[in-house]
Design an enzyme around this catalytic site. Structure first.
Site, PDB file in Angstrom:
ATOM      1  N   ILE A  13      11.717 -58.293  55.780  1.00  0.00           N
ATOM      2  CA  ILE A  13      11.195 -58.992  56.959  1.00  0.00           C
ATOM      3  C   ILE A  13      11.425 -58.155  58.211  1.00  0.00           C
ATOM      4  O   ILE A  13      10.546 -58.035  59.071  1.00  0.00           O
ATOM      5  CB  ILE A  13      11.837 -60.381  57.108  1.00  0.00           C
ATOM      6  N   ASP A  32      21.020 -51.041  60.786  1.00  0.00           N
ATOM      7  CA  ASP A  32      20.967 -51.357  59.358  1.00  0.00           C
ATOM      8  C   ASP A  32      21.926 -50.428  58.637  1.00  0.00           C
ATOM      9  O   ASP A  32      21.980 -49.237  58.952  1.00  0.00           O
ATOM     10  CB  ASP A  32      19.543 -51.157  58.824  1.00  0.00           C
ATOM     11  N   LEU A  34      21.681 -49.939  55.447  1.00  0.00           N
ATOM     12  CA  LEU A  34      20.870 -49.450  54.332  1.00  0.00           C
ATOM     13  C   LEU A  34      21.445 -49.822  52.962  1.00  0.00           C
ATOM     14  O   LEU A  34      21.157 -49.172  51.965  1.00  0.00           O
ATOM     15  CB  LEU A  34      20.657 -47.929  54.423  1.00  0.00           C
ATOM     16  N   ALA A  77      20.025 -59.137  59.422  1.00  0.00           N
ATOM     17  CA  ALA A  77      20.909 -58.435  58.485  1.00  0.00           C
ATOM     18  C   ALA A  77      21.629 -59.440  57.596  1.00  0.00           C
ATOM     19  O   ALA A  77      22.286 -60.366  58.077  1.00  0.00           O
ATOM     20  CB  ALA A  77      21.929 -57.594  59.251  1.00  0.00           C
ATOM     21  N   ALA A  78      21.491 -59.265  56.277  1.00  0.00           N
ATOM     22  CA  ALA A  78      22.118 -60.171  55.314  1.00  0.00           C
ATOM     23  C   ALA A  78      21.903 -59.622  53.911  1.00  0.00           C
ATOM     24  O   ALA A  78      21.028 -58.787  53.685  1.00  0.00           O
ATOM     25  CB  ALA A  78      21.513 -61.577  55.408  1.00  0.00           C
ATOM     26  N   TYR A 145      25.064 -68.463  49.065  1.00  0.00           N
ATOM     27  CA  TYR A 145      24.091 -67.919  50.018  1.00  0.00           C
ATOM     28  C   TYR A 145      23.677 -68.998  51.019  1.00  0.00           C
ATOM     29  O   TYR A 145      23.688 -68.777  52.236  1.00  0.00           O
ATOM     30  CB  TYR A 145      22.875 -67.396  49.269  1.00  0.00           C
ATOM     31  N   ASN A 174      10.400 -69.109  50.939  1.00  0.00           N
ATOM     32  CA  ASN A 174      10.353 -67.829  50.232  1.00  0.00           C
ATOM     33  C   ASN A 174       9.283 -66.951  50.875  1.00  0.00           C
ATOM     34  O   ASN A 174       8.103 -67.296  50.861  1.00  0.00           O
ATOM     35  CB  ASN A 174      10.029 -68.049  48.755  1.00  0.00           C
ATOM     36  N   ILE A 185       8.594 -62.407  42.102  1.00  0.00           N
ATOM     37  CA  ILE A 185       7.450 -61.517  41.862  1.00  0.00           C
ATOM     38  C   ILE A 185       7.939 -60.115  41.525  1.00  0.00           C
ATOM     39  O   ILE A 185       7.495 -59.497  40.539  1.00  0.00           O
ATOM     40  CB  ILE A 185       6.506 -61.481  43.084  1.00  0.00           C
TER      41      ILE A 185
END
Length: 327
Positions: A13, A32, A34, A77-78, A145, A174, A185
């Site tokens: 996102i 980030d 990464l 960030a998660a 979560y 989602n 997916i």
């Protein structure tokens, strides 16, 4: 030029959000570590953003980002893996709760941040008693979560009340689209890539959830942010679709996109014989009446359309399928 910070900006996102913000002329900073983000997702804008590789689990100001006149923090960030939160709860506490506290504290400490947009999740509701689920439904997560996201929501609201920082909590359904590297997916396509003849599906296939395409998600995020900037205060919105789709239908769409014809093996892993793993919500459909009414946003495509578009694009990205299956 307004300066904006996107945490987790190399994520799924976050990368789409960063692209859109750059296109609209904002000065964009990205933090980030990464761990799940990929710099390749930012290839279209990497020369037009300031990228800082750092870990927000440490209470420091990475690259002076929070002291640099940032107006708004989009906190994405998660760790996005719901299943991992059940088996490795400490990971989600550190990466989802600690990082959120640190972002809020850095925003308060250096005083320049006026707005925070927090990426929460439909998982905060758990197995909701009301479908479609409104924002005032009790918060009863059944995964760590979801609990971590709920904790972040409470902290955001508290910081808004105590320190006068505008706060928007977005409970995402989602979210799907190109570059996605987790969720049903992606998992199904990777299984088919490994073994085109057989496909294991977690759960009995009757699970039913709502899906939103990434471009609709970014539209909702920016409209909610603009609303909060204009009006001030703290807001919580569901960000989802009008409809939902079953796992069985998703499996059919993914198989079609792959061009394969596998034997399907459903594998329930919860006591009721439905869910794919402990903590798996059986049915999720958010009420989006509030964001439609207050913010004026609405999705442009259905859950099925979002799944179909994503399955096609991911099959191509991942190199899954028979030649000509994606034409």
């Amino acid at each position: 030029m307004t300066k904006l910070l996107v945490t987790g900006g190399a994520g799924f996102i976050g990368s789409f959000l960063a692209e859109r913000l750059v296109e609209e002329g904002f000065d964009v900073l990205i933090i980030d570590n990464l761990s799940s983000g990929e710099l390749s997702r930012l290839r279209n804008v990497i020369d037009r953003v300031k990228f800082i590789k750092d870990d927000l689990k440490n209470l420091s100001d990475p690259g002076g980002a929070f002291r640099g006149g940032v107006d708004t923090v989009f906190h994405l960030a998660a760790n996005p893996e719901v299943r991992i939160s059940v088996t490795e709860p400490r990971t989600h506490f550190d990466e989802n709760v600690v990082t959120t506290f640190n972002v809020l504290e850095l925003s308060r400490k250096y005083g320049g941040v006026k707005n925070i947009v927090y990426a929460s999740s439909s998982t905060v509701y758990g197995d909701a008693k009301i479908i479609p689920t409104p924002e005032d439904h009790p918060i009863q997560p059944i995964s760590v979560y979801g609990a971590a996201k709920a904790a972040g929501e409470i902290m955001c609201g508290t910081y808004a009340r105590l320190y006068g920082i505008n706060c928007v909590v977005l409970r995402y359904a989602n979210i799907v689209g190109p570059r996605l590297r987790h969720g049903i997916i992606y998992d199904l396509l990777m299984k088919l890539k490994k073994n085109p003849g057989e496909l294991e599906v977690l759960g009995d296939g009757t699970q039913e959830k709502s899906y939103l395409y990434i471009t609709d998600t970014i539209d909702a995020t920016l409209k909610a942010w603009e609303y909060a900037v204009k009006n001030g205060g703290a807001y919580t919105y569901n960000v989802g679709n009008w409809d939902s789709i079953s796992v069985r239908d998703i499996v059919s769409i993914v198989i079609k996109a792959s061009g394969f014809n596998p034997r399907i093996n459903y594998k329930p892993a919860t006591p009721d014989g439905r869910g794919g793993w402990p903590g798996d919500v059986k049915r999720m459909l958010l009420s989006i009446d509030k964001i439609v009414r207050e913010v004026g946003w609405r999705p442009s495509m259905s859950s099925r359309e979002a799944i179909e578009l994503t399955a096609k694009s991911l099959a191509e990205e991942l190199g899954v399928g028979n030649e000509g299956a994606h034409s």
